[in-house]
Each structure stands twice: as C-alpha cells, then as structure tokens.
Design a protein around this motif. Sequence first.
Motif, mmCIF file in Angstrom:
data_model
loop_
_atom_site.group_PDB
_atom_site.id
_atom_site.type_symbol
_atom_site.label_atom_id
_atom_site.label_comp_id
_atom_site.label_asym_id
_atom_site.label_seq_id
_atom_site.Cartn_x
_atom_site.Cartn_y
_atom_site.Cartn_z
ATOM 1 N N LEU A 135 0.801 -1.232 0.000
ATOM 2 C CA LEU A 135 0.000 0.000 0.000
ATOM 3 C C LEU A 135 0.830 1.278 0.000
ATOM 4 O O LEU A 135 0.521 2.209 -0.762
ATOM 5 C CB LEU A 135 -0.960 0.003 1.197
ATOM 6 N N PRO A 136 1.880 1.408 0.820
ATOM 7 C CA PRO A 136 2.622 2.672 0.839
ATOM 8 C C PRO A 136 3.160 3.093 -0.521
ATOM 9 O O PRO A 136 3.256 4.286 -0.822
ATOM 10 C CB PRO A 136 3.767 2.402 1.830
ATOM 11 N N GLY A 137 3.508 2.137 -1.357
ATOM 12 C CA GLY A 137 4.054 2.449 -2.667
ATOM 13 C C GLY A 137 3.057 3.075 -3.629
ATOM 14 O O GLY A 137 3.453 3.590 -4.682
ATOM 15 N N ARG A 138 1.788 3.075 -3.272
ATOM 16 C CA ARG A 138 0.758 3.614 -4.153
ATOM 17 C C ARG A 138 0.525 5.111 -3.948
ATOM 18 O O ARG A 138 -0.197 5.731 -4.732
ATOM 19 C CB ARG A 138 -0.559 2.869 -3.930
ATOM 20 N N PHE A 139 1.116 5.689 -2.896
ATOM 21 C CA PHE A 139 0.742 7.053 -2.523
ATOM 22 C C PHE A 139 1.879 8.050 -2.712
ATOM 23 O O PHE A 139 3.057 7.713 -2.596
ATOM 24 C CB PHE A 139 0.256 7.077 -1.072
ATOM 25 N N ASP A 140 1.463 9.278 -3.003
ATOM 26 C CA ASP A 140 2.373 10.412 -3.133
ATOM 27 C C ASP A 140 2.422 11.122 -1.784
ATOM 28 O O ASP A 140 1.584 11.976 -1.484
ATOM 29 C CB ASP A 140 1.862 11.352 -4.233
ATOM 30 N N PHE A 141 3.386 10.747 -0.954
ATOM 31 C CA PHE A 141 3.491 11.332 0.382
ATOM 32 C C PHE A 141 4.163 12.698 0.315
ATOM 33 O O PHE A 141 5.089 12.916 -0.471
ATOM 34 C CB PHE A 141 4.284 10.417 1.312
ATOM 35 N N ARG A 142 3.700 13.609 1.156
ATOM 36 C CA ARG A 142 4.346 14.903 1.362
ATOM 37 C C ARG A 142 4.716 14.955 2.843
ATOM 38 O O ARG A 142 3.831 14.991 3.712
ATOM 39 C CB ARG A 142 3.396 16.056 1.007
ATOM 40 N N VAL A 143 6.014 14.936 3.121
ATOM 41 C CA VAL A 143 6.491 14.773 4.484
ATOM 42 C C VAL A 143 6.696 16.136 5.146
ATOM 43 O O VAL A 143 7.480 16.962 4.671
ATOM 44 C CB VAL A 143 7.806 13.970 4.505
ATOM 45 N N ILE A 144 5.977 16.372 6.238
ATOM 46 C CA ILE A 144 6.080 17.627 6.985
ATOM 47 C C ILE A 144 7.292 17.550 7.915
ATOM 48 O O ILE A 144 7.329 16.746 8.844
ATOM 49 C CB ILE A 144 4.812 17.896 7.822
ATOM 50 N N CYS A 145 8.294 18.374 7.638
ATOM 51 C CA CYS A 145 9.526 18.386 8.420
ATOM 52 C C CYS A 145 9.620 19.680 9.223
ATOM 53 O O CYS A 145 9.003 20.686 8.879
ATOM 54 C CB CYS A 145 10.746 18.273 7.502
ATOM 55 N N GLY A 146 10.410 19.639 10.262
ATOM 56 C CA GLY A 146 10.614 20.820 11.088
ATOM 57 C C GLY A 146 11.201 20.410 12.418
ATOM 58 O O GLY A 146 10.993 19.280 12.890
ATOM 59 N N ALA A 147 11.938 21.317 13.029
ATOM 60 C CA ALA A 147 12.557 21.023 14.322
ATOM 61 C C ALA A 147 11.490 20.795 15.389
ATOM 62 O O ALA A 147 10.332 21.201 15.231
ATOM 63 C CB ALA A 147 13.481 22.175 14.723
ATOM 64 N N THR A 148 11.881 20.150 16.470
ATOM 65 C CA THR A 148 10.959 19.907 17.579
ATOM 66 C C THR A 148 10.345 21.218 18.056
ATOM 67 O O THR A 148 11.049 22.212 18.236
ATOM 68 C CB THR A 148 11.708 19.234 18.737
ATOM 69 N N GLY A 149 9.020 21.203 18.236
ATOM 70 C CA GLY A 149 8.320 22.408 18.668
ATOM 71 C C GLY A 149 7.780 23.237 17.524
ATOM 72 O O GLY A 149 7.215 24.310 17.753
ATOM 73 N N SER A 150 7.931 22.748 16.275
ATOM 74 C CA SER A 150 7.433 23.489 15.112
ATOM 75 C C SER A 150 5.941 23.292 14.877
ATOM 76 O O SER A 150 5.390 23.849 13.932
ATOM 77 C CB SER A 150 8.205 23.070 13.855
ATOM 78 N N GLY A 151 5.304 22.466 15.697
ATOM 79 C CA GLY A 151 3.863 22.264 15.569
ATOM 80 C C GLY A 151 3.474 21.359 14.413
ATOM 81 O O GLY A 151 2.368 21.468 13.882
ATOM 82 N N LYS A 152 4.352 20.435 14.038
ATOM 83 C CA LYS A 152 4.105 19.592 12.852
ATOM 84 C C LYS A 152 2.814 18.782 12.981
ATOM 85 O O LYS A 152 2.030 18.698 12.038
ATOM 86 C CB LYS A 152 5.296 18.652 12.624
ATOM 87 N N THR A 153 2.600 18.186 14.157
ATOM 88 C CA THR A 153 1.384 17.384 14.341
ATOM 89 C C THR A 153 0.143 18.257 14.263
ATOM 90 O O THR A 153 -0.866 17.864 13.661
ATOM 91 C CB THR A 153 1.432 16.646 15.692
ATOM 92 N N ARG A 154 0.200 19.436 14.857
ATOM 93 C CA ARG A 154 -0.954 20.343 14.807
ATOM 94 C C ARG A 154 -1.193 20.840 13.381
ATOM 95 O O ARG A 154 -2.338 21.006 12.964
ATOM 96 C CB ARG A 154 -0.736 21.527 15.752
ATOM 97 N N VAL A 155 -0.128 21.069 12.623
ATOM 98 C CA VAL A 155 -0.276 21.450 11.211
ATOM 99 C C VAL A 155 -0.922 20.310 10.434
ATOM 100 O O VAL A 155 -1.799 20.526 9.592
ATOM 101 C CB VAL A 155 1.094 21.816 10.604
ATOM 102 N N LEU A 156 -0.498 19.097 10.744
ATOM 103 C CA LEU A 156 -1.080 17.924 10.081
ATOM 104 C C LEU A 156 -2.587 17.856 10.359
ATOM 105 O O LEU A 156 -3.389 17.616 9.450
ATOM 106 C CB LEU A 156 -0.383 16.665 10.600
ATOM 107 N N GLU A 157 -2.968 18.069 11.610
ATOM 108 C CA GLU A 157 -4.392 18.068 11.965
ATOM 109 C C GLU A 157 -5.148 19.180 11.243
ATOM 110 O O GLU A 157 -6.277 18.975 10.778
ATOM 111 C CB GLU A 157 -4.540 18.225 13.477
ATOM 112 N N ALA A 158 -4.521 20.354 11.134
ATOM 113 C CA ALA A 158 -5.155 21.478 10.430
ATOM 114 C C ALA A 158 -5.304 21.175 8.949
ATOM 115 O O ALA A 158 -6.320 21.537 8.333
ATOM 116 C CB ALA A 158 -4.333 22.744 10.631
ATOM 117 N N LEU A 159 -4.331 20.507 8.355
ATOM 118 C CA LEU A 159 -4.442 20.104 6.952
ATOM 119 C C LEU A 159 -5.627 19.152 6.765
ATOM 120 O O LEU A 159 -6.363 19.245 5.786
ATOM 121 C CB LEU A 159 -3.150 19.418 6.499
ATOM 122 N N GLY A 160 -5.814 18.243 7.723
ATOM 123 C CA GLY A 160 -6.952 17.333 7.663
ATOM 124 C C GLY A 160 -8.273 18.068 7.714
ATOM 125 O O GLY A 160 -9.217 17.726 6.992
ATOM 126 N N ARG A 161 -8.352 19.104 8.555
ATOM 127 C CA ARG A 161 -9.588 19.888 8.650
ATOM 128 C C ARG A 161 -9.867 20.651 7.358
ATOM 129 O O ARG A 161 -11.025 20.970 7.054
ATOM 130 C CB ARG A 161 -9.508 20.855 9.835
#
Length: 349
Positions: A135-161
């Motif tokens: 399955l992973p090979g079928r998708f075009d992933f866009r990897v959110i990078c950033g130093a610790t404390g950059s809010g990556k998980t919260r940005v990911l949640e906002a992208l979902g919304r």
Amino acid sequence: MKKGLATVAQLSEFDEFIDARSPAEFAEDRIPGAVSCPVLDNEQRAIVGTIYKQQSAFEARRIGAAMVAENIARHLRERFQDKPKNWRPLVYCWRGGQRSGSFVTWLRLIGWDACQLEGGYKSWRHLVVDELAVLPGRFDFRVICGATGSGKTRVLEALGRLGAQVLDLEQLAAHKGSVLGALPDRPQPTQKSFETDLYGVLRTFDPARPVYVEAESRKIGRIQVPEVLMARMRESHCVAIEATREARLDFLVRDYAYLGDDVSDLQNKIDYLQGLQSNETLANWKALAAQHELYTLFAEFIDKHYDPLYQRSQNRNFVRFPQAPIFASSNLSDAGIAELADCILREQQ
C-alpha cells in the motif's frame, strides 16, 4: 464459499464479527469492530493447555468442552437474544479451529447463518502484513519536516480539517515521538494493533491525491514504523516548517504542559538521555523540572538535544529535504497553525 465458512475477502458480507479467543488475545489485536466473546477466558485457556500437555488431548477436550459450553450459553443469553433471524455473524478464533467452530455450530443450530473465518485471526493478520508491504508504494506522500516544537502534528491536523489526506502516525501510535512523547492518558497500542489501524487508514486514501505525513524516526515510542512505509516516506517530497525559537518554545510549553504535573515521571524521562548528555546537564535539567521551570527546561532541550539531532538527521534520512519549500512562522497559536496549513495546501496544489 463453503457452507458455514468464509474468507477475509468476504468480511463486508457480515453483520458482526465475534472474536472467540481469550481476552488477552483480543487485547493484543483483533479485526476492527469485533466483539469479544471468549469461549475460554485467560485462566481457562491456560488450564486446558496444561492438561493437554501434561495428561492428554482427550482429557483436555473433556474438561474444556464443559467450559466452552457454559461460556457460549452465557454469550447467547447476554449478548445475542435480540438478534433477528436474518442476522449474519462471522466468528473467528486464532486459526479457525475448535473454539470458533463450536460457537458457529450453536449459532447455526439456532437458525442464524453464522460462518467461521477460514484461517481465523491468522488469516486477518496475514492480510494486514501483505497489504502494508504494498500500500505505501501507491501514494504520493508529502512529508512535513521541522525542528521539535514546530507544531508539525498540529499542522497535520489542520491540513486534515482543510480536506487534505492525512496520515497521523503519532495519533495511531499514541505517542509524540520524542523522549518526552508518552501521553498521560493513553497507553501505546501493541505493534499488531498499530499495524491493523494503519492498514485501516491507508486503505481509505485516494492514490490520485497527495497524503501528508509527519517526518518520523523508525520508532515512535516502542512502536516500529513498517519498513516499506518508512522507505517510501524517506524518498518522498518534503515540506519544511521553520518557526522562530520563541514561537517553538511557547508552543512546547503549551503542548507539553502536562509534564509539569508529574515531576518524578519527567525526571525519569530525562534519565533516558544518559549517554547522550553529561551527568551535569542531566542533573541541571532534573532540578529545573523540580522547580517547574518548563520554559527554561525546554529551551535547554532545544539548544542542547533536539536541534543538534534534527540538523544531523534530516538531510541524511529524507533525501528530498534539501529541495523542500520552506514555510516560515513566528506564530504557532491555533490561528497561526491554521494559517500555516492553509499556506502549505495552496502552495502544494
């Protein structure tokens, strides 16, 4: 399909999944949505297994049969009295043997079109493992990078919304990924349960649209990210968040505020860094924890641990990171994160 028997390819044809295994087996992993109706509880299973090894298969079946009959009768009385005649349950045990077979026999005697899962839970597990390899090979992933404390998980949640396809590995793993990442109110799942949930998310994605995922190491807490997914992420396009140090510190103090509620636990987590930091540094950090000086403590974490680690790892682990578009931010409040997510989505479309 043989009468009274079904395969994992036919799961959608059934109204309910009944897990006839012991509670301990059910807790480790199960088919999503299954209800636990053990024909032998944990203690009974151990008793029957001991009799089988020390006496004989016949004696184990003689003793076990009475236990199974009693447990099935209780489940029928307490769980299934209201089921209509056209109810179609699928019953499974470890490998499609006697535990689920006896349950199905009674359900079919009553008149329900019950079936036993061929191969049992093992067939489900094989399906999950096989699918996670492709399955992973079928998708075009866009990897959110950033130093610790950059809010990556919260940005990911906002992208979902905002309607983007999002794979939140930390949510599935119940862990924030760092040495301080254990959640206070959610234990981590088992590895098998994590992989079942991961398969359940991946199979919903549209391969024609990008999937956003946070940059992770191979392990999130004690959960191992499947190798095929990890390799696919590391070769994918990246998106870099560059937040100011002040914004990151403010975010960390808010997002990890619960760490101040249990000083001894926080100090134990700091001890995990032995060998990576000097004893003097660790002692200072534990003193800051005792004084509830989280802002100063997180500033030290950033400068002496997280940022050096991030600078070493990103270029090495994510081959397209040097070409990543950069999204700068000095505001990681809820509004700032929503704005950041909107900018990322508009830029990536």
